[in-house]
Design an enzyme around this catalytic site. Structure first.
Site, mmCIF file in Angstrom:
data_model
loop_
_atom_site.group_PDB
_atom_site.id
_atom_site.type_symbol
_atom_site.label_atom_id
_atom_site.label_comp_id
_atom_site.label_asym_id
_atom_site.label_seq_id
_atom_site.Cartn_x
_atom_site.Cartn_y
_atom_site.Cartn_z
ATOM 1 N N ASN A 192 -25.261 9.200 -3.108
ATOM 2 C CA ASN A 192 -25.725 7.825 -2.959
ATOM 3 C C ASN A 192 -27.251 7.758 -2.994
ATOM 4 O O ASN A 192 -27.819 7.990 -4.038
ATOM 5 C CB ASN A 192 -25.136 7.132 -1.734
ATOM 6 C CG ASN A 192 -25.224 5.613 -1.889
ATOM 7 O OD1 ASN A 192 -25.287 5.119 -3.010
ATOM 8 N ND2 ASN A 192 -25.237 4.876 -0.813
ATOM 9 N N THR A 250 -27.676 10.087 -7.742
ATOM 10 C CA THR A 250 -26.513 10.239 -8.615
ATOM 11 C C THR A 250 -26.945 11.104 -9.788
ATOM 12 O O THR A 250 -28.125 11.208 -10.096
ATOM 13 C CB THR A 250 -26.002 8.858 -9.098
ATOM 14 O OG1 THR A 250 -25.675 8.051 -7.968
ATOM 15 C CG2 THR A 250 -24.769 8.975 -9.961
HETATM 16 N N1 GLY Z 1 -23.494 5.678 -5.061
HETATM 17 C C1 GLY Z 1 -23.630 5.060 -6.298
HETATM 18 C C2 GLY Z 1 -22.332 4.659 -6.879
HETATM 19 O O1 GLY Z 1 -21.325 5.308 -6.636
HETATM 20 O O2 GLY Z 1 -22.281 3.667 -7.572
#
Ligand code: GLY
Length: 582
Positions: free
Chosen positions: A410, A390
């Site tokens: 992700n 992220t």
């Molecule tokens: N993939 C991390 C989130 O969206 O929280």
């Protein structure tokens, strides 16, 4: 009193208040009166954004250019194979007037996957690595919508820095190496994975031998970006890139189709608006859980006078109270949160006075007793279900317009599947759904059945892009983070330090952090762990642990009276802050 005089008086009062708060030290680590500032978790990406501001672009142009550059230089974290959320606040825009909107370009579940699919596949890896983990990417749809509607520059200009970096290459930094090393065991355990995920293994990890300073070239991604710059989002969702995405996913046993891509749509919604003391928070609505959770934590801290200092650890009672606020927020997350297009999410009730007063009362009792509660005592009805993938961008431009944008693929390098011929990684966002009821996801998060996969649904997210306004509606802060569930707690702590503790952006971002996500029932500290504080927390009934890094935050604070900007990128991830030249 006429409007101009009352506004001038209001600004004088705010200026006096900020001046009082800022004493005794200077506030700015990076400041500029005129030009605008971009904070991103890679310096080249921040520079790409600042280049747009210098070319006369606004905060949206800068955020889009920064995001495109991050797709190249942070291929482990975000990119055109992923999705995200963008909050935009524009002041008196010539086309739209005042704008306060949230763009939801979170990935969606492909039509071929339903609530039972992962149980039927019976493969614990299916939602995490490989093509079955891939959700329909939203980043290009979101960025092109933002640019066309709220930006001012053309595609060629905004794509140019990312294409230049992808063609010319960039140096692998410590964060890149740390991420690559974290995957070594995965590739060593089963060496057939090296052939299955060749772009990640050969190009991004240099066959396991990548070191700081090695150059990474991504000319294939430059081709993808060039096609999108020339033809817009259709090149991605209908054209040659769509063909390559579908072929790459199918070759690895995934189910994503041309129809899934062609039918992808962004959603433009109103942000969550919540007043905390003299501030007004603009936060991302569901399927972000972070917007509501950050608002809850800040609100509860304000009600209970939990004041966190600019630097160092908070006092034991403050740390306990904030940990309790985190536990309540994460229990609420598990109980209520999912995609509102599929399930009612009671955002207004969760942020209404009775609910917050009740929770503040419960935390007050816990403070009086000096004891934390068992997980069951945080109001959950029934148990329902590593920082890398992220990235957060904060921008404020010379006009006081702001963008807070968090994007993700992700986990590190997403699904590890890269698109043949175009060299970008596809997300593994399917793991943010409750793929197997009752089981925690890769972040240890328990989530409800309301978050089961369904065609077209968006998985619950912790991403928490946040903009803070003063009473006059002027932007005074923008922040957000990467780090899975630690996004929520790190964003909240940076805002608390900045807004309550009058920290500079650098102080607020660098200070040590705590994290509690209700389950697992453990309060984590960043090292160096403060032994007296950890001991004080254990005396209050908390299990404690340490975690090397709790989130990576990019924040910009703005003095509305002077327009001075003070920004910081988190040293935990080696980001950068870049300013416009004019
Ligand atoms: N993939 C991390 C989130 O969206 O929280």
């Amino acid at each position: 009193m006429n409007a101009a005089i009352s506004r001038a008086l209001a600004l004088i009062l705010i200026f006096a208040w900020i001046g009082a708060c800022a004493a005794p030290g200077p506030r700015a680590t990076e400041s500029t009166i005129a030009g605008g500032l971009v904070a991103a978790d890679h310096p080249l990406a921040a520079e790409a954004g600042a280049e747009m501001l210098s070319a006369g672009g606004n905060a949206v142009d800068a955020a889009v250019a920064t995001s495109l550059a991050l797709s190249v230089v942070r291929p482990d974290a975000c990119g055109i194979g992923g999705g995200g959320f963008m909050l935009i606040r524009l002041n008196d825009d010539p086309r739209h007037g005042d704008v306060t909107i949230a763009i939801n370009y979170r990935e969606t579940c492909p039509a071929g996957i339903g609530p039972e699919t992962y149980a039927e596949w019976n493969d614990p890896e299916a939602s995490r690595r490989g093509a079955r983990a891939v959700a329909v990417p939203g980043t290009i749809a979101g960025l092109m919508h933002a640019l066309e509607r709220y930006g001012t520059l053309d595609r060629e200009t905004v794509f140019a820095p990312a294409i230049r970096i992808a063609e010319g290459g960039f140096e692998a930094d410590e964060h890149h190496i740390r991420t690559a090393h974290s995957l070594m065991g995965y590739f060593d355990d089963d060496t057939t994975r090296r052939d299955r995920f060749p772009v990640v293994w050969n190009r991004l990890m240099l066959r396991g031998e990548i070191e700081v300073g090695d150059r990474v070239h991504l000319p294939e991604q430059a081709r993808a970006l060039q096609l999108i710059a020339e033809h817009g989002a259709d090149a991605f969702y209908r054209g040659p890139i769509a063909d390559a995405i579908v072929a790459s996913v199918r070759a690895d046993g995934g189910v994503l189709t041309h129809d899934d891509l062609a039918s992808y749509e962004i959603q433009e919604t109103e942000p969550v608006l919540h007043a905390v003391g003299r501030f007004r928070l603009l936060a991302m609505p569901p399927p972000s859980s972070g917007g509501v959770a950050v608002a809850q934590i800040l609100d509860l801290a304000d009600r209970l006078d939990l004041t966190i200092p600019a630097t160092g650890w908070p006092a034991p009672d403050t740390a306990h109270g904030i940990a309790e606020a985190m536990k309540h927020a994460f229990a609420d997350r598990a109980r209520h949160m999912a995609d509102p297009a599929f399930h009612d999410v009671p955002v207004e009730t969760m942020l209404a006075e009775p609910a917050l007063a009740r929770t503040a009362g419960a935390i007050g009792e816990s403070l009086d007793q000096g004891q934390t509660g068992t997980p069951e005592s945080y109001g959950i009805a029934a148990p329902p279900v590593t920082d890398a993938g992220t990235s957060h961008i904060s921008v404020i431009d010379r006009y006081g317009n702001a963008v807070a944008c968090t994007e993700t693929i992700n986990l590190a390098f997403g699904s590890l599947v890269a698109v043949e011929g175009f060299g970008f990684c596809l997300n593994n966002q399917m793991d943010d759904f409750t793929t197997i009821p009752g089981q925690a996801n890769a972040f240890g998060l328990i989530q409800s059945d309301a978050n089961l996969p369904e065609p077209g649904k968006r998985p619950l997210s912790s991403m928490s892009p946040t903009i803070v306004l003063d009473e006059q509606g002027e932007v005074i802060a923008t922040a957000g983070a990467s780090g899975g569930p630690r996004i929520i707690t790190s964003t909240a702590q940076v805002l608390l330090r900045g807004l309550q503790g009058n920290a500079t952006a650098h102080q607020a971002v660098s200070a040590p952090r705590i994290h509690h996500q209700w389950l697992p029932n453990r309060l984590d500290f960043e090292p160096p762990e403060s032994d007296p504080l950890a001991q004080a927390m254990r005396e209050r009934g908390h299990d404690t642990g340490t975690r090397e890094r709790i989130g990576a935050v990019q924040a910009i604070f703005r003095d509305p009276a002077t327009g001075n900007l003070d920004g910081a990128a988190d040293p935990r991830k080696g980001g950068g802050v870049a300013r416009a030249e004019r």
